[in-house]
Design an enzyme around this catalytic site. Structure first.
Site, PDB file in Angstrom:
ATOM      1  N   SER A 223      -1.064 -11.199   2.213  1.00  0.00           N
ATOM      2  CA  SER A 223      -0.260 -12.227   1.573  1.00  0.00           C
ATOM      3  C   SER A 223      -0.644 -13.616   2.111  1.00  0.00           C
ATOM      4  CB  SER A 223       1.226 -11.913   1.786  1.00  0.00           C
ATOM      5  OG  SER A 223       2.041 -12.710   0.963  1.00  0.00           O
TER       6      SER A 223
ATOM      7  N   HIS B 286       3.540  -5.372  -3.525  1.00  0.00           N
ATOM      8  CA  HIS B 286       3.171  -6.274  -2.427  1.00  0.00           C
ATOM      9  C   HIS B 286       3.453  -5.668  -1.053  1.00  0.00           C
ATOM     10  CE1 HIS B 286       1.809 -10.239  -1.301  1.00  0.00           C
ATOM     11  NE2 HIS B 286       2.814 -10.382  -0.457  1.00  0.00           N
TER      12      HIS B 286
ATOM     13  N   ASP C  53       1.442  -7.605  -8.238  1.00  0.00           N
ATOM     14  CA  ASP C  53       2.056  -6.653  -7.312  1.00  0.00           C
ATOM     15  C   ASP C  53       3.519  -6.981  -7.040  1.00  0.00           C
ATOM     16  OD1 ASP C  53       1.994  -8.871  -5.672  1.00  0.00           O
ATOM     17  OD2 ASP C  53       0.573  -8.037  -4.223  1.00  0.00           O
TER      18      ASP C  53
END
Length: 317
Positions: free
Chosen positions: A116, A283, A261
């Site tokens: 991320s 995610h 995601d």
């Protein structure tokens, strides 16, 4: 562990082939010592926004991934930066830790893997000190911005009540996460939000362009300044009904126009050599959360990390 009907994505590998290769290599190595993930340089894991290394010393951000990599011979370090801050501030904090890792291990370089927001942080480290970085690998990172960041920014007035509430909540959350994991980093949630907006990443990319695709949804240069660049991501939002974190991912993903995601769009995740961009993961699944509850009969996040470590090993990294 893998579904044979799961098709390979952009520049990707068949999950069945990936699993078979890992199983064969690991089985052969176990006859003596498992060295499947034994890279030349240490692996450094960097968390995303609202991330941590471990809470109470028990709950790991990269759930089970550190131990899975270490079991195959890798030297693994999990870093911690401010949960909410600008990419540059997070990158500087990460760079200090990388310098410490290099100094204490005697290794000349490290392999950086960031999830991320962490994927942008590791790009900063590679840009500042390419001499210390063997490879950069981003996992579900919004290199071209996150639509959710723009949505939130566009729906609150600058300096207004909504911004103050968001800032207070996120900064407090970041402080609590830091304290629970033994850190006291200052938090700046608005700077974090702006860093992940399309405008913010565009400005960031102009200064730190290494590995970025030249065309939308393409691949970037695989090697820049001697550093290898890779990326992978998922495009499924709800993957396991038993995972309570899936439902927020299902809601946030509605904001996006393309496959995502839950927080990052497929094409925005591209950097360097795109290993795969359509894993059946959301995610949090990408780092084996929550607590390893991911899509059944699909690619295991731990296998993806292990296979990538083996890829780095075979490249002499």
């Amino acid at each position: 562990m893998f579904a044979s009907a799961f098709a390979s994505g952009c520049g990707g590998e068949s999950p069945d082939a990936l699993a078979a290769a890992e199983e064969t290599s690991t089985s052969a190595a176990n006859a003596y010592t498992d060295t499947y993930t034994q890279t030349k340089y240490p692996i450094v894991l960097a968390h995303g926004m609202a991330g941590f290394d471990a809470l109470f010393g028990v709950v790991d951000y990269f759930h089970g991934i550190e131990s899975s990599l270490a079991s195959g011979g890798a030297r693994v370090f999990v870093t911690q930066v401010p949960a909410f801050s600008s990419t540059e501030a997070r990158g500087e904090a990460l760079l200090e830790q990388v310098e410490d890792i290099v100094a204490t291990t005697g290794a000349k370089k490290v392999n950086l893997i960031g999830h991320s927001h962490g994927g942008l942080d590791i790009r900063y480290v590679a840009a500042m000190r390419p001499d210390l970085v063997a490879s950069v690998t981003s996992v579900g990172s919004p290199h071209q911005g996150a639509d959710l960041a723009d949505f939130l920014r566009n729906n609150m007035s600058e300096g207004g009540f909504s911004e103050a509430v968001l800032s207070l909540f996120a900064n407090s959350l970041g402080t609590i996460l830091g304290l629970l994991s033994g850190q006291t980093d200052p938090q700046d949630s608005i700077a974090a939000l702006e860093s992940l907006s399309i405008e913010g990443t565009t400005a960031y990319n102009a200064v730190y362009p290494a590995g970025l695709p030249g065309v939308w949804c393409g691949e970037g240069a695989h090697t820049v300044n001697g550093v290898r660049y890779f990326s992978w991501s998922g495009t499924s939002r709800v993957t396991n009904v038993l995972d309570v974190s899936d439902y927020p991912m299902g809601l946030t993903g509605i904001i996006y126009d393309d496959a995502n995601d839950g927080l990052v769009g497929r094409c925005s995740s591209h950097l360097g050599d795109v290993i795969r961009d359509d894993y059946k993961m959301n995610h949090l699944d990408e780092v084996n959360q929550l607590f390893g509850i991911t899509a059944p009969f699909q690619t295991s996040p731990k296998s993806v990390f292990r296979s990538h470590a083996n890829r780095l090993k075979n490249l002499g990294l």
